[in-house]
Write an enzyme that holds these catalytic residues in place. Structure first.
Site, short mmCIF file in Angstrom:
data_model
loop_
_atom_site.label_atom_id
_atom_site.label_comp_id
_atom_site.label_asym_id
_atom_site.label_seq_id
_atom_site.Cartn_x
_atom_site.Cartn_y
_atom_site.Cartn_z
N HIS A 233 0.83 -1.21 0.00
CA HIS A 233 0.00 0.00 0.00
C HIS A 233 0.86 1.26 0.00
O HIS A 233 0.56 2.22 -0.70
CB HIS A 233 -0.91 -0.01 1.22
CG HIS A 233 -2.23 -0.69 0.96
ND1 HIS A 233 -2.33 -2.02 0.68
CD2 HIS A 233 -3.49 -0.20 0.93
CE1 HIS A 233 -3.60 -2.33 0.48
NE2 HIS A 233 -4.32 -1.26 0.62
N HIS A 349 2.37 -3.42 9.59
CA HIS A 349 3.76 -3.51 9.13
C HIS A 349 4.69 -2.83 10.11
O HIS A 349 4.27 -1.98 10.89
CB HIS A 349 3.91 -2.82 7.76
CG HIS A 349 3.46 -3.65 6.60
ND1 HIS A 349 4.10 -4.81 6.22
CD2 HIS A 349 2.41 -3.51 5.77
CE1 HIS A 349 3.46 -5.32 5.18
NE2 HIS A 349 2.44 -4.56 4.90
C1 LIG Z 1 -1.70 7.66 -25.38
C2 LIG Z 1 -2.72 6.77 -24.71
C3 LIG Z 1 -2.20 6.04 -23.44
C4 LIG Z 1 -3.15 4.93 -22.98
C5 LIG Z 1 -3.28 4.80 -21.46
C6 LIG Z 1 -4.54 4.00 -21.04
C7 LIG Z 1 -4.88 4.18 -19.54
C8 LIG Z 1 -6.09 3.43 -19.10
C9 LIG Z 1 -5.90 1.96 -18.64
C10 LIG Z 1 -4.52 1.55 -18.17
C11 LIG Z 1 -4.47 0.28 -17.26
C12 LIG Z 1 -3.06 0.02 -16.72
C13 LIG Z 1 -2.94 -1.27 -15.94
C14 LIG Z 1 -3.72 -1.21 -14.62
C15 LIG Z 1 -4.39 -2.54 -14.32
C16 LIG Z 1 -4.88 -2.62 -12.89
O1 LIG Z 1 -4.49 -1.90 -11.97
S1 LIG Z 1 -6.06 -3.77 -12.59
C17 LIG Z 1 -5.93 -4.00 -10.87
C18 LIG Z 1 -4.82 -5.03 -10.58
N1 LIG Z 1 -4.56 -5.06 -9.17
C19 LIG Z 1 -5.29 -5.81 -8.32
O2 LIG Z 1 -6.19 -6.53 -8.68
C20 LIG Z 1 -4.95 -5.67 -6.87
C21 LIG Z 1 -3.92 -6.74 -6.52
N2 LIG Z 1 -3.40 -6.43 -5.19
C22 LIG Z 1 -2.25 -5.87 -5.08
O3 LIG Z 1 -1.60 -5.51 -6.04
C23 LIG Z 1 -1.77 -5.74 -3.64
O4 LIG Z 1 -2.79 -6.11 -2.77
C24 LIG Z 1 -1.41 -4.30 -3.31
C25 LIG Z 1 -2.54 -3.40 -3.66
C26 LIG Z 1 -0.14 -3.91 -4.05
C27 LIG Z 1 -1.13 -4.23 -1.80
O5 LIG Z 1 -0.09 -5.14 -1.51
P1 LIG Z 1 -0.14 -6.08 -0.19
O6 LIG Z 1 1.13 -5.79 0.52
O7 LIG Z 1 -0.22 -7.48 -0.68
O8 LIG Z 1 -1.37 -5.70 0.58
N1 A3P Z 2 -5.21 2.51 3.95
C1 A3P Z 2 -5.64 1.25 4.09
N2 A3P Z 2 -6.96 0.98 4.11
C2 A3P Z 2 -7.40 -0.29 4.26
N3 A3P Z 2 -6.60 -1.39 4.38
C3 A3P Z 2 -5.27 -1.15 4.37
C4 A3P Z 2 -4.72 0.16 4.22
N4 A3P Z 2 -3.36 0.05 4.22
C5 A3P Z 2 -3.08 -1.25 4.37
N5 A3P Z 2 -4.21 -1.97 4.47
C6 A3P Z 2 -4.33 -3.43 4.63
O1 A3P Z 2 -3.26 -3.86 5.47
C7 A3P Z 2 -2.67 -5.04 4.94
C8 A3P Z 2 -1.23 -4.80 4.66
O2 A3P Z 2 -1.17 -3.88 3.60
P1 A3P Z 2 0.20 -3.60 2.82
O3 A3P Z 2 1.01 -4.85 2.97
O4 A3P Z 2 -0.20 -3.30 1.43
O5 A3P Z 2 0.79 -2.42 3.53
C9 A3P Z 2 -3.43 -5.38 3.67
O6 A3P Z 2 -4.37 -6.36 3.99
P2 A3P Z 2 -4.68 -7.51 2.89
O7 A3P Z 2 -3.48 -7.61 2.00
O8 A3P Z 2 -4.94 -8.73 3.69
O9 A3P Z 2 -5.88 -6.97 2.17
C10 A3P Z 2 -4.14 -4.11 3.29
O10 A3P Z 2 -5.38 -4.35 2.65
#
Ligand SMILES: CCCCCCCCCCCCCCCC(=O)SCCNC(=O)CCNC(=O)[C@H](O)C(C)(C)COP(=O)(O)O
Ligand code: A3P
EC number: 3.6.1.-
Length: 379
Positions: A233, A349
């Site tokens: 995050h 964290h």
């Molecule tokens: C000239 C023209 C240019 C054209 C530009 C087009 C723009 C529009 C679309 C572009 C899309 C770009 C790609 C984006 C795709 C996505 O983001 S889809 C979502 C994918 N992500 C997820 O589903 C969430 C997966 N989770 C995580 O990645 C992790 O949970 C976290 C959020 C990184 C948090 O990590 P943790 O530590 O595991 O909690």
């Molecule tokens: N601002 C926020 N709001 C809600 N959930 C958050 C958050 N920041 C971190 N978390 C949650 O805390 C966990 C650790 O986040 P991260 O590793 O990305 O810092 C993740 O849980 P989950 O991964 O189980 O959903 C994430 O969803």
């Protein structure tokens, strides 16, 4: 200090200062109230923050394209879009490699760091007292969901157990069933808890493995613990803020000048939203030729919401089509607020894990925008 230097300072400092502010809020005892507003499974986190790079891409590119026109300099407009696309591509690749995966079958960098520092997908379902481990999934809902999933996998593979495992299998399934049915602690003795945890761990890694990424571990009801886990995050919100601020430097001056030039028009559209109250309308129905009661009720109760909806639609269309910088700034404030909440939520964290997530985003975006600083300064 010139406005460009001010903007530079904001661009460079806003994310580290936000994280530091989160720590200060915690240090002075105000973190508990903020942490109470945090919901891992809430709409904002699940739909917006976790999919933030999509929303940031959409809004960022709409602004880049909407404000690309430089009067009488179409060549420069095209060059700017090409430069933005190059920066965006680098940041998107970095977002993907750090959080989604490096290659087919190879986890993302944040998970590789975690695994190589001793992290693992754990199944410490029961604690030493035989109760459900509070740290297992962090919330009752998630624990119940994880136990149901583990129960399904164990049940599905009940016949695959050899004679020695059969006893442990039935005790594990029985204990999980107790928790699922009574939502309280199972009648697991302290001596049996470790054996059941180990059996569940081995079974889940055997039937659902390999559980080498946080996404796989979370999907199959495990607990990602034991290594240095850079905060995804903090990484993601920092990357998004740095991208939006970096591109805002390209078109921000023009966008805000255009917004300022139409401030009265926009203010009129906003006030019209409130100029439809039923009492206000009822009073206006009086006048020289009073209307019938039915007509006044219609004018007071039916027309205002219709007029308000129409005014809201006009305002939304005007901002989305003519002033998308307003949406970009709203997104920027949302990501900074989420970054503050993540920094305040110290139980997710360690500080070092926050810092490694911040540095991972900050260094790449810093290099990308520092390299183009000369070109951006001319904007
Ligand atoms: C000239 C023209 C240019 C054209 C530009 C087009 C723009 C529009 C679309 C572009 C899309 C770009 C790609 C984006 C795709 C996505 O983001 S889809 C979502 C994918 N992500 C997820 O589903 C969430 C997966 N989770 C995580 O990645 C992790 O949970 C976290 C959020 C990184 C948090 O990590 P943790 O530590 O595991 O909690
Ligand atoms: N601002 C926020 N709001 C809600 N959930 C958050 C958050 N920041 C971190 N978390 C949650 O805390 C966990 C650790 O986040 P991260 O590793 O990305 O810092 C993740 O849980 P989950 O991964 O189980 O959903 C994430 O969803």
């Amino acid at each position: 200090m010139s406005s460009s230097k001010w903007f530079n300072a904001v661009h460079l400092l806003v994310c580290p200062v936000t994280v530091l502010l989160g720590y200060l809020i915690n240090a002075y005892g105000y973190g508990t109230a903020l942490q109470a507003t945090l919901n891992k499974d809430g709409l904002v986190n699940a739909v917006f923050v976790k999919k933030g790079w999509f929303w940031t891409s959409l809004v960022g590119w709409w602004c880049i394209i909407r404000y690309r026109a430089v009067p009488g300099a179409t060549g420069r407009g095209r060059r700017r879009i090409a430069q933005s696309l190059k920066r965006y591509t680098i940041l998107t690749v970095w977002w993907y490699v750090f959080t989604q995966g490096i290659w087919f079958g190879v986890g993302p960098i944040m998970d590789l760091v975690f695994v190589y520092t001793g992290g693992h997908c754990h199944y410490d379902v029961f604690d030493n007292a035989g109760h459900v481990n509070q740290d297992f999934q962090g919330s009752v809902t998630r624990t119940q969901r994880a136990l149901a999933l583990i129960h399904n996998v164990l049940t599905l593979h009940g016949d695959d157990q050899d004679h020695h495992e059969k006893k442990l299998w039935s005790r594990s399934v029985g204990s999980i069933q107790d928790v699922l049915q009574t939502a309280e602690s199972a009648n697991v003795t302290a001596s049996a808890a470790a054996g059941i945890n180990s059996f569940i761990h081995d079974q889940m890694h055997r039937w659902q493995g390999p559980l080498t990424t946080s996404a796989q571990c979370r999907r199959f009801g495990g607990h990602w613990a034991g290594g240095h886990d850079p905060s995804g995050h903090v990484f993601l919100t920092t990357l998004m803020c740095m991208f939006l601020l970096g591109e805002l430097r390209v078109f921000g001056r023009r966008a805000l000048a255009h917004l300022y030039a139409q401030k009265w028009h926009l203010l009129g559209m906003v006030t019209r939203l409130f100029d439809t109250g039923p009492l206000w309308t009822w009073r206006r129905c009086g006048g020289a030729r009073p209307m019938s009661c039915g007509a006044r009720l219609w004018r007071a109760l039916v027309e205002p919401p219709v007029a308000c909806a129409a005014a809201l639609l006009r305002l939304t269309r005007c901002i989305a089509c003519d002033h998308p910088v307003v949406v970009l700034l709203a997104l920027l404030v949302t990501w900074l607020w989420q970054l503050l909440l993540t920094a305040v939520a110290s139980h997710f964290h360690t500080v070092r894990e926050h810092i490694s997530g911040l540095l991972a985003a900050y260094l790449v975006t810093g290099v990308v925008y520092a390299r183009d600083a000369a070109a951006l300064r001319l904007v």
